[in-house]
Scaffold this active site. Sequence first.
Site, PDB file in Angstrom:
ATOM      1  N   ASP A  77       0.990  -1.103  -0.026  1.00 42.77           N
ATOM      2  CA  ASP A  77      -0.034   0.059  -0.156  1.00 42.77           C
ATOM      3  C   ASP A  77       0.648   1.319   0.113  1.00 42.77           C
ATOM      4  OD1 ASP A  77      -2.310   1.696   1.020  1.00 42.77           O
ATOM      5  OD2 ASP A  77      -3.001  -0.181   0.411  1.00 42.77           O
ATOM      6  N   PRO A 102       1.049   4.246  18.396  1.00 45.45           N
ATOM      7  CA  PRO A 102       0.836   3.573  19.597  1.00 45.45           C
ATOM      8  C   PRO A 102       0.476   2.071  19.670  1.00 45.45           C
ATOM      9  CG  PRO A 102       0.187   5.710  19.870  1.00 45.45           C
ATOM     10  CD  PRO A 102       0.198   5.518  18.485  1.00 45.45           C
ATOM     11  N   ASP A 128       6.122  -0.383  19.254  1.00 49.30           N
ATOM     12  CA  ASP A 128       7.053  -0.901  20.253  1.00 49.30           C
ATOM     13  C   ASP A 128       6.998  -2.628  19.818  1.00 49.30           C
ATOM     14  OD1 ASP A 128       7.368   1.340  21.565  1.00 49.30           O
ATOM     15  OD2 ASP A 128       5.496   1.009  23.033  1.00 49.30           O
ATOM     16  N   ASP A 153       8.186  -6.122  17.738  1.00 48.92           N
ATOM     17  CA  ASP A 153       9.340  -6.252  16.900  1.00 48.92           C
ATOM     18  C   ASP A 153       9.301  -6.341  15.566  1.00 48.92           C
ATOM     19  OD1 ASP A 153       7.747  -8.439  17.078  1.00 48.92           O
ATOM     20  OD2 ASP A 153       9.203  -9.732  17.267  1.00 48.92           O
ATOM     21  N   ASP A 188       3.726  16.868  -2.396  1.00 52.66           N
ATOM     22  CA  ASP A 188       3.731  18.261  -3.085  1.00 52.66           C
ATOM     23  C   ASP A 188       3.923  19.662  -2.119  1.00 52.66           C
ATOM     24  OD1 ASP A 188       1.451  18.095  -1.798  1.00 52.66           O
ATOM     25  OD2 ASP A 188       0.104  18.292  -3.458  1.00 52.66           O
ATOM     26  N   ASP A 224       2.318  20.936   0.238  1.00 59.20           N
ATOM     27  CA  ASP A 224       1.346  22.213   0.105  1.00 59.20           C
ATOM     28  C   ASP A 224       0.740  22.467   1.294  1.00 59.20           C
ATOM     29  OD1 ASP A 224      -0.220  19.639   0.273  1.00 59.20           O
ATOM     30  OD2 ASP A 224      -1.749  20.267  -1.360  1.00 59.20           O
ATOM     31  N   HIS A 251      -3.282   5.969   4.190  1.00 57.89           N
ATOM     32  CA  HIS A 251      -3.939   4.551   3.747  1.00 57.89           C
ATOM     33  C   HIS A 251      -3.364   3.415   4.366  1.00 57.89           C
ATOM     34  CE1 HIS A 251      -5.864   2.317   0.377  1.00 57.89           C
ATOM     35  NE2 HIS A 251      -6.675   2.956   0.544  1.00 57.89           N
ATOM     36  N   VAL A 277      -7.765 -15.116  -6.117  1.00 59.52           N
ATOM     37  CA  VAL A 277      -7.654 -13.747  -5.219  1.00 59.52           C
ATOM     38  C   VAL A 277      -9.256 -13.680  -4.565  1.00 59.52           C
ATOM     39  CG1 VAL A 277      -7.604 -11.258  -5.035  1.00 59.52           C
ATOM     40  CG2 VAL A 277      -5.844 -12.656  -6.342  1.00 59.52           C
ATOM     41  N   ASP A 298     -16.346 -12.255  -3.896  1.00 55.48           N
ATOM     42  CA  ASP A 298     -16.364 -13.386  -3.021  1.00 55.48           C
ATOM     43  C   ASP A 298     -16.740 -13.207  -1.611  1.00 55.48           C
ATOM     44  OD1 ASP A 298     -14.596 -15.436  -4.878  1.00 55.48           O
ATOM     45  OD2 ASP A 298     -13.273 -13.789  -4.837  1.00 55.48           O
ATOM     46  N   SER A 331     -11.389  -0.099   0.058  1.00 53.38           N
ATOM     47  CA  SER A 331     -10.264  -0.474   0.742  1.00 53.38           C
ATOM     48  C   SER A 331     -10.132  -0.892   2.070  1.00 53.38           C
ATOM     49  CB  SER A 331      -9.542   0.839   0.468  1.00 53.38           C
ATOM     50  OG  SER A 331      -8.694   1.136  -0.594  1.00 53.38           O
TER      51      SER A 331
END
Length: 388
Positions: free
Chosen positions: A139, A146, A150, A152, A168, A170, A179, A280, A302, A342
Amino acid sequence: MFDQEARLERMLARHTDAAVVEPMAGRPTVVRRDQILVATDDAAAVEDVVRRWYDSGHDEGGVYLMRLRPQARVDVCELATRLGGDGRGRGLAVAPNTVVYGQPMWWSGPAGRPRPAGPVPAPSAAAPPRRDVTVAVLDTGLSAHPWYEDTDWYAEQREEVAEVLDADLDFKLDAQAGHGTFIAGVVLRHAPSARIRARRVIGGDGVGDELGVVRALTWLADWGRADVVNLSLGCYTFDDRPSPVLARALAALGRDTVVVACAGNAAGDRPFWPAAFEPVIAVAALDGQERARFSNYGRWVDACAPGVDVASCYLDFDGSRPPMNGVDPDAFAGYATWSGTSFAAPAVAGTIAGTAAAEDLPAGAAAARVLDPAKARTLPGLGVVVGG
């Protein structure tokens, strides 16, 4: 429609090598100009065919990128069709370098950006996991939070996976900045013990291309430790058929890895790739008990999961927009709500990962259990309901 067109114009202005193509009327897509992707094994044969238009070529890790001379004005879609033969396996594995984009935006999805939210309780497992499970999130990258900073597995992440929030400069968050972080949080809400492995394949504006996805999948196949892969991005192809180059990259992951992808936000049944690939798991979005108005649907979908006003971890960022009615619309303190397929996809990916971890199952067996239509509600064109 005006808003969609304005977004498209902004994207094309930012990505000057991209162009809208529409070989099939009413079914447009976006490709990188003068670029074709070729399976490495087919590169020599393709280079021989395109010699008179050839500019340069590079092995990009599992796929060969060929650039054609702009002056030749080659139609890359027509070329891919001709080199690919009749599509029954006798042709060469060639595809245009199609632009992919994250799915809350921009092609025709909801015009929503993330909204600031109050703290969301950190995910915690009801019982110790019976095995470790790794979820790869391809992604925009991953920012510290948080919930996991911490751990691993977060410490193992490389610097190049860090999200770029304002490319950019701005003083505003890019359209899809955060995302990847948001999606990682959705996975963890359903699989608190999961180890996240991030790789950046789209920018903060939500835009990438098939080349970046194939390279990431090849890297994952070589790494060999991902149980589940989440792809909250995709594209439409010029002929509505699957890219043979992307198909090979997915197949290289092997049967031990489950791939989950969002179905897209165009509110239609046009196949959205890679979600529409047979192996998929394509995930649509629910709004309550019904299909979210923006969600794609169809026989190739699916599963479905909640995708409206999803809450998750996010960034710390205070942008330049002024408060309205006492509310600052771009002052984020680590949490947000967001809508799109998403965010339905990682709910399914996380549920599969959580089941595998809790029950000591291979990812494929966990997916079969989660998506068993005999044990869960199904909806026409949306598949099995997961968590709805």
